[in-house]
Design an enzyme around this catalytic site. Structure first.
Site, PDB file in Angstrom:
ATOM      1  N   THR A  33      51.168  40.489  28.470  1.00  0.00           N
ATOM      2  CA  THR A  33      51.744  38.837  28.526  1.00  0.00           C
ATOM      3  C   THR A  33      51.021  38.214  29.661  1.00  0.00           C
ATOM      4  O   THR A  33      50.492  36.849  29.360  1.00  0.00           O
ATOM      5  CB  THR A  33      53.053  38.488  28.731  1.00  0.00           C
ATOM      6  OG1 THR A  33      53.823  39.797  28.038  1.00  0.00           O
ATOM      7  CG2 THR A  33      53.696  37.273  28.262  1.00  0.00           C
ATOM      8  N   ASP A  83      54.638  36.013  36.001  1.00  0.00           N
ATOM      9  CA  ASP A  83      54.409  37.497  35.599  1.00  0.00           C
ATOM     10  C   ASP A  83      55.493  37.668  34.419  1.00  0.00           C
ATOM     11  O   ASP A  83      56.243  37.042  34.166  1.00  0.00           O
ATOM     12  CB  ASP A  83      54.773  38.318  36.834  1.00  0.00           C
ATOM     13  CG  ASP A  83      54.413  39.712  36.669  1.00  0.00           C
ATOM     14  OD1 ASP A  83      53.832  40.190  35.745  1.00  0.00           O
ATOM     15  OD2 ASP A  83      54.793  40.554  37.632  1.00  0.00           O
ATOM     16  N   GLY A  84      55.290  38.718  33.525  1.00  0.00           N
ATOM     17  CA  GLY A  84      55.963  39.304  32.536  1.00  0.00           C
ATOM     18  C   GLY A  84      57.115  40.075  33.032  1.00  0.00           C
ATOM     19  O   GLY A  84      57.466  40.092  34.480  1.00  0.00           O
ATOM     20  N   LYS A  96      60.933  45.495  36.048  1.00  0.00           N
ATOM     21  CA  LYS A  96      59.507  45.474  36.116  1.00  0.00           C
ATOM     22  C   LYS A  96      58.788  46.955  36.356  1.00  0.00           C
ATOM     23  O   LYS A  96      59.664  47.569  37.042  1.00  0.00           O
ATOM     24  CB  LYS A  96      58.949  44.357  36.922  1.00  0.00           C
ATOM     25  CG  LYS A  96      59.402  42.903  36.422  1.00  0.00           C
ATOM     26  CD  LYS A  96      58.662  41.660  37.093  1.00  0.00           C
ATOM     27  CE  LYS A  96      57.162  42.149  37.453  1.00  0.00           C
ATOM     28  NZ  LYS A  96      56.353  42.160  36.167  1.00  0.00           N
ATOM     29  N   GLU A 105      53.323  43.413  42.561  1.00  0.00           N
ATOM     30  CA  GLU A 105      54.169  42.203  41.876  1.00  0.00           C
ATOM     31  C   GLU A 105      55.259  41.807  42.816  1.00  0.00           C
ATOM     32  O   GLU A 105      55.394  40.571  42.839  1.00  0.00           O
ATOM     33  CB  GLU A 105      54.562  42.681  40.484  1.00  0.00           C
ATOM     34  CG  GLU A 105      53.430  43.074  39.665  1.00  0.00           C
ATOM     35  CD  GLU A 105      54.051  43.789  38.235  1.00  0.00           C
ATOM     36  OE1 GLU A 105      53.500  43.555  37.426  1.00  0.00           O
ATOM     37  OE2 GLU A 105      55.186  44.196  38.261  1.00  0.00           O
TER      38      GLU A 105
HETATM   39  C1  5RP Z   1      53.619  45.747  34.922  1.00  0.00           C
HETATM   40  C2  5RP Z   1      54.988  44.684  34.436  1.00  0.00           C
HETATM   41  C3  5RP Z   1      54.752  43.987  33.570  1.00  0.00           C
HETATM   42  O1  5RP Z   1      55.171  42.740  33.759  1.00  0.00           O
HETATM   43  C4  5RP Z   1      55.969  44.403  32.219  1.00  0.00           C
HETATM   44  O2  5RP Z   1      55.527  45.775  31.992  1.00  0.00           O
HETATM   45  C5  5RP Z   1      55.515  43.410  31.099  1.00  0.00           C
HETATM   46  O3  5RP Z   1      54.394  43.764  30.233  1.00  0.00           O
HETATM   47  P1  5RP Z   1      54.103  43.257  29.081  1.00  0.00           P
HETATM   48  O4  5RP Z   1      53.779  41.801  29.232  1.00  0.00           O
HETATM   49  O5  5RP Z   1      52.719  44.027  28.578  1.00  0.00           O
HETATM   50  O6  5RP Z   1      55.182  43.253  28.012  1.00  0.00           O
HETATM   51  O7  5RP Z   1      55.994  44.738  35.148  1.00  0.00           O
HETATM   52  O8  5RP Z   1      53.947  46.332  36.046  1.00  0.00           O
END
Ligand code: 5RP
Length: 226
Positions: A33, A83-84, A96, A105
């Site tokens: 994302t 962040d996602g 996460k 993060e």
């Molecule tokens: C990475 C993370 C990402 O934000 C989480 O895994 C979500 O990923 P994606 O956007 O690919 O669904 O915490 O350490």
């Protein structure tokens, strides 16, 4: 699923641009994302001062997009972190670390005044824990931490072959139903050998942007000006 074909992630990533003002230094998370967010942010590269990155992977993407990557030690605190998440609640509590970047993060999130979380609708849950909770551990402590987690009722699985950007290991903890994320984060943080727990509850998201094929929803768990 190819992220380019995930309209929910795309909508959330593009919506985060509303929180980016000129001359900002932008904290940037990690994941598919966020990759969409970086692609959108590239159009603003001449108007922002740069980015602080949460992983080697995002650093490479930011540089490829022509966005300068700055050191958190020289920027001071940031206005914004985007962040996602692997799971999110309406309170802004998150799991996460699916991509293994949880430590950096959490650092950048902690150093940022506002945390905007971008997810598609599949990430929203009432209770965290269906997604296995990632925990970054110092390699020599891996088995010790696994035993402690088992005593607490979780089933830890070593993410074998994976090494974090910080040279550590990841345990993915299955079988948790995290009813009190703040307490669980605090309790796990006490165990020597744990570097970072992938629970973001003591510092939750301030805004959750949720993309669905039908459109965008915004949750602001605490009062947020924008
Ligand atoms: C990475 C993370 C990402 O934000 C989480 O895994 C979500 O990923 P994606 O956007 O690919 O669904 O915490 O350490």
């Amino acid at each position: 699923m190819n992220t380019a074909q995930n309209p929910g992630k795309q909508a959330a990533a593009e919506a985060a641009l509303e929180w980016i003002d000129d001359d900002m230094i932008v904290g940037v998370g990690t994941g598919s994302t966020v990759n969409l967010f970086i692609a959108a942010l590239a159009a603003r590269r001449g108007r922002i001062r740069g980015a602080v990155s949460s992983s080697e992977a995002s650093t490479a993407r930011l540089r490829a997009a022509g966005i300068e990557v700055l050191d958190l030690n020289s920027t001071g605190d940031l206005e914004i972190y985007v962040d996602g998440a692997d799971e999110a609640t309406r309170h802004g509590y998150l799991i996460k670390g699916g991509g293994g970047a949880l430590t950096r993060e959490k650092i950048v999130a902690a150093a940022s005044r506002r945390f905007v979380c971008i997810v598609d609708g599949s990430k929203m849950v009432d209770v965290l824990g269906r997604f296995p909770l990632p925990i970054e551990v110092v390699p020599m402590a891996r088995s010790y931490i696994a035993r402690q987690i088992t005593r607490l009722g979780g089933q830890p699985v070593w993410r074998e072959g994976f090494v974090t950007d910080n040279g550590n290991a990841i345990l993915d903890v299955h079988g948790l139903s995290i009813l009190d994320p703040v307490s669980m984060e605090r309790e796990l943080n006490q165990l020597p050998g744990i570097v970072t727990v992938g629970l973001f509850a003591q510092r939750p998201a301030d805004v959750v942007l949720i993309g669905d094929p039908s459109g965008l929803r915004k949750i602001v768990p605490q009062t947020d000006a924008r």
